[in-house]
Design a protein around this motif. Sequence first.
Motif, PDB file in Angstrom:
ATOM      1  N   ARG A 289      30.813 -19.411  42.316  1.00 20.06           N
ATOM      2  CA  ARG A 289      30.929 -18.529  41.157  1.00 20.06           C
ATOM      3  C   ARG A 289      29.637 -18.512  40.335  1.00 20.06           C
ATOM      4  O   ARG A 289      29.283 -17.490  39.757  1.00 20.06           O
ATOM      5  N   VAL A 290      28.957 -19.636  40.298  1.00 19.38           N
ATOM      6  CA  VAL A 290      27.670 -19.664  39.613  1.00 19.38           C
ATOM      7  C   VAL A 290      26.700 -18.735  40.322  1.00 19.38           C
ATOM      8  O   VAL A 290      25.972 -17.955  39.701  1.00 19.38           O
ATOM      9  N   ASN A 291      26.737 -18.769  41.670  1.00 18.73           N
ATOM     10  CA  ASN A 291      25.819 -17.934  42.438  1.00 18.73           C
ATOM     11  C   ASN A 291      26.104 -16.451  42.233  1.00 18.73           C
ATOM     12  O   ASN A 291      25.186 -15.657  42.040  1.00 18.73           O
ATOM     13  N   THR A 292      27.377 -16.089  42.277  1.00 14.85           N
ATOM     14  CA  THR A 292      27.681 -14.663  42.076  1.00 14.85           C
ATOM     15  C   THR A 292      27.320 -14.241  40.659  1.00 14.85           C
ATOM     16  O   THR A 292      26.858 -13.130  40.442  1.00 14.85           O
ATOM     17  N   SER A 293      27.505 -15.181  39.709  1.00 15.27           N
ATOM     18  CA  SER A 293      27.153 -14.820  38.330  1.00 15.27           C
ATOM     19  C   SER A 293      25.657 -14.600  38.200  1.00 15.27           C
ATOM     20  O   SER A 293      25.210 -13.747  37.441  1.00 15.27           O
ATOM     21  N   MET A 294      24.869 -15.344  38.984  1.00 15.11           N
ATOM     22  CA  MET A 294      23.426 -15.142  38.924  1.00 15.11           C
ATOM     23  C   MET A 294      23.051 -13.774  39.462  1.00 15.11           C
ATOM     24  O   MET A 294      22.160 -13.100  38.931  1.00 15.11           O
ATOM     25  N   LEU A 295      23.731 -13.368  40.533  1.00 15.16           N
ATOM     26  CA  LEU A 295      23.462 -12.028  41.076  1.00 15.16           C
ATOM     27  C   LEU A 295      23.863 -10.961  40.069  1.00 15.16           C
ATOM     28  O   LEU A 295      23.150  -9.997  39.830  1.00 15.16           O
ATOM     29  N   ARG A 296      25.036 -11.176  39.463  1.00 14.16           N
ATOM     30  CA  ARG A 296      25.549 -10.178  38.526  1.00 14.16           C
ATOM     31  C   ARG A 296      24.654 -10.076  37.299  1.00 14.16           C
ATOM     32  O   ARG A 296      24.521  -9.027  36.703  1.00 14.16           O
ATOM     33  N   ARG A 297      24.044 -11.211  36.951  1.00 19.83           N
ATOM     34  CA  ARG A 297      23.158 -11.191  35.801  1.00 19.83           C
ATOM     35  C   ARG A 297      21.903 -10.369  36.090  1.00 19.83           C
ATOM     36  O   ARG A 297      21.332  -9.761  35.206  1.00 19.83           O
ATOM     37  N   ILE A 298      21.487 -10.353  37.363  1.00 17.24           N
ATOM     38  CA  ILE A 298      20.287  -9.583  37.717  1.00 17.24           C
ATOM     39  C   ILE A 298      20.643  -8.123  37.942  1.00 17.24           C
ATOM     40  O   ILE A 298      19.993  -7.226  37.418  1.00 17.24           O
ATOM     41  N   ILE A 299      21.686  -7.874  38.730  1.00 19.49           N
ATOM     42  CA  ILE A 299      22.090  -6.496  39.029  1.00 19.49           C
ATOM     43  C   ILE A 299      23.356  -6.212  38.230  1.00 19.49           C
ATOM     44  O   ILE A 299      24.444  -6.641  38.601  1.00 19.49           O
ATOM     45  N   LYS A 300      23.216  -5.495  37.126  1.00 16.70           N
ATOM     46  CA  LYS A 300      24.370  -5.345  36.240  1.00 16.70           C
ATOM     47  C   LYS A 300      25.244  -4.173  36.619  1.00 16.70           C
ATOM     48  O   LYS A 300      26.352  -4.023  36.115  1.00 16.70           O
ATOM     49  N   SER A 301      24.750  -3.317  37.500  1.00 15.75           N
ATOM     50  CA  SER A 301      25.512  -2.123  37.863  1.00 15.75           C
ATOM     51  C   SER A 301      26.850  -2.503  38.506  1.00 15.75           C
ATOM     52  O   SER A 301      26.907  -3.444  39.309  1.00 15.75           O
ATOM     53  N   PRO A 302      27.912  -1.785  38.143  1.00 18.08           N
ATOM     54  CA  PRO A 302      29.205  -2.065  38.795  1.00 18.08           C
ATOM     55  C   PRO A 302      29.199  -1.704  40.273  1.00 18.08           C
ATOM     56  O   PRO A 302      30.167  -2.000  40.978  1.00 18.08           O
ATOM     57  N   ARG A 303      28.121  -1.074  40.728  1.00 14.83           N
ATOM     58  CA  ARG A 303      28.050  -0.778  42.151  1.00 14.83           C
ATOM     59  C   ARG A 303      27.765  -2.028  42.986  1.00 14.83           C
ATOM     60  O   ARG A 303      27.858  -1.984  44.217  1.00 14.83           O
TER      61      ARG A 303
END
Lengths: 529, 367
Positions: free
Chosen positions: A180-194
């Motif tokens: 979950r930390v890893n996915t949060s890091m990705l989400r923090r970089i790419i904020k688009s819901p896509r």
Amino acid sequence: MTIRRTSRYFDRHVKQQRPSHHKQDEQSRAEIPHDTELTDRLDENVGTIGNIYSSCSDVIYRHFVIAGSIRAVMIYIEGITDTNGIEQFVIAPLLKAEQSEDFRPDQLLQQTLSVAEGKAVSRFSQCIDYLSRGYAILLLEHEASGLALGMAKWEKRALEEPAAEVGIRGPREGFTETLRVNTSMLRRIIKSPRLKLETLQLGEYTQTSIVLAYIEGIAEASLVEEVRSRLCRIEIDGILESGYIEELIEDSPYSPFPQLLNTERPDVTSACLLEGRVAILVEGTPFVLVAPVTMFTMLQAAEDYYQRFWISTITRWLRYFFSIASLTLPAVYVAVLTFHQEMIPGSLLISMAASREAVPFPAFIEALMMEVSFEALREAGVRLPKQVGAAISIVGALVIGQAAVQAGLVSAPMVIVVAITGISSFMIPRYFAGTALRMLRFPLIILASTLGLLGLILGIIAIVVHMCTLRSFGVPYLSSSSTPIWSEFKDTIFRAPWWMMDTRPSLTGTTNYTRQSPNQRPEQDRGEQ
Amino acid sequence: MQEKGQISALQMGIMMFPFMLAINFLVYPTIAAQYAGNDFWLVGFFHFLFGSVIIYILTKLHKLYPHQTLSEYSEKIIGKFPAKLLMFLYLFYFLHSLGASIRQYAEFVTGTFLFRTPILLILISIVLLAAITVRCGVEVIARSATILVPLFVIPLTMLILLLPDLHIKHVMPILSHGIIPVVKATQWWIGNFIVIAYLLPYLSNPESGRKASMFTLTAVVVTGTYINLLCLMLLGPDTSVKIYPVHVLFRYVSFANFFENMEALLLVMWVVGCFIRVAVFYYVASVSLAQWLNLENYRSFVFPLGLLIVVFSLWDFPDVSAMGVFFRTAYPFEQLLTGLVIPLFLLLIALLRRKKPEQVSVNETNH
């Protein structure tokens, strides 16, 4: 388009339907009433769960009574559940509750419990599923359904700089072992819901969570489907690292070359996602897999994109040159020394002959000896405990370098060749691609010592042919050099400045080919116009 | 179709460049010089002329019968039985050329680099490597050829270092014996272009096939003339008595006390070029055999055919001098027949049949 379609394998429901891979398993699972409904008798429910988790000392049962009349049990697994939270936000409010309140599970969730995530469960299989993910299960008397409360909390490693991919410029945080930390890091970089993050569970016993990440509208739908179907085909006891998955889904399992990129860096992963690639994140490892890749991806460092493009381009050429050197240099040396002495200019030949005078071995044995001991030193260097590291480096440097030459066992030019080869293989930013090249130089040395330059060239041709047959999820491994497309050279042979990289790589990014608006080259007078 | 793979026209063009030059650049300056004296560098003109005719014929045939190889459309043009006979001739020609190619390759390697290595080892190693590549399909051949081409081109550019030693006076006088010796010296190896009849059907952009082939032809002619001129200007009349004049060229290079004795580079380009030539020829031979037998897939033939190729290479010539005689005397006619005459007849018949569909039987008997 070259994406190979194997959609006949693809079936969304394979996961649910797939047969168990051990017959014994099926029997043992039949004994556990996995898929029966909860009954409305509390003792029976707790007994069943107790049977399933027999001899599991980490499962805690906390009995208490709500409002003086209703018996309740809190079940959770110690260590992955937040005990403080349970005390504070679940047990405390329930113990203080008034008689008059409504104690049906859904009402509890709405009125009494101050927990962010809660779900009603009605089957034992659900209970076990949630328990193993760190949820706390609340069962009440006279209720045929319980509550799964999201109280998961376990020890995490702090974010650190990735050990295997270091750089001077660029973000310094790497992925950790927690999904979950890893996915949060990705989400923090790419904020688009896509940015889509699909989760699946793999591994019969480990039930490892795996996240398939891609950007909808950039990654080709057929590629995502192909990756998903290959993941769904996996049936294995456990997945402890992304390497398991890599070996189970790659195109050519016997090839020495890695066909998926593994990276610890969120910025590299995000860049790949933006180019239309797909990332596979695995619980329990900081190494994320990226597919599809080409040989050139293996030779690109994250930093190439952060520093000035001239420097990056020249660094890349240096890297290409030395990665070829790491493959061929010792073999060329052996071939020239054994068969083609006339190639060496006269004065150099004399000094080389002088240094080889005392050496009792033929060049082939000398090369093999040195290369093998270099590999041994490298392997020892990776495995050894930090405290003895200094010892190995001193002994290694002495034995391989100075002492061996002084003793007349090897010649000084050979030591230089081995050193250059070793160092140049570490110039490859992806460690494991470098390892593949380093291992392939042994057959080349053997060929060079038997057939000279002819054998060496035949060996190189064989390697080139092999690399040409490789595909990574349908993309040819050497794609941009073996099928000349000029627009591809901007990010392989060169590193074009960002204002020129208007298109995505044509083999992965055709769905959404344009990356940015053209004509962004900065000019001095642009502001005045 | 024998396979699903597709290559681009550019890839075919790149692949054909070493294919055309590989053996020829090393051997033909000698033979050409024997015929035409100091005018042999002019053969490029005829190569270009006849090469363009061959390319025109083959691309025209491909346009009439798209997605079909020579074996397939010859059946449509002259009927099943005559076509089978004709294709047997071609099959034999491919095997014979392959045998000759690898024999020349191996003779050069054992004659100049590995003197005591048995020739069979050299023959088998390249055939085995080519066989593995051919089994992977035309895509892999094209891709590896594209990557390997720089290894073929870079050594040639190194010959520029000979510039201080060249003498322009060897070229003069031009055409003192007329044009006929030059025609004799042309040698017709450009007829090898027939293999594009088996590659054009697999192009992803067939409309560029002719352009790419002409591009390759131009490159081949320019490179051939470049080599011929270097030989002539360095060796002069001696070119006709050297077995491998280009080898002499590479040995002669001496520049800045460092670039010396570069024949190892020649070995590199020789092996790389011969590999591409053998792989392409081998592929064409396998496909034509499979189509001759009406089989779906050529892959099962590849290894047995390899055995045959090695045997052919040993059967073809007892020794190097017999090989030289063959290339001086019989080879031009073989090339002329397979490369130009037969395709020309096929095209004419095909065009006649197109125009007068009712007179099909007459045309067939004419042939």
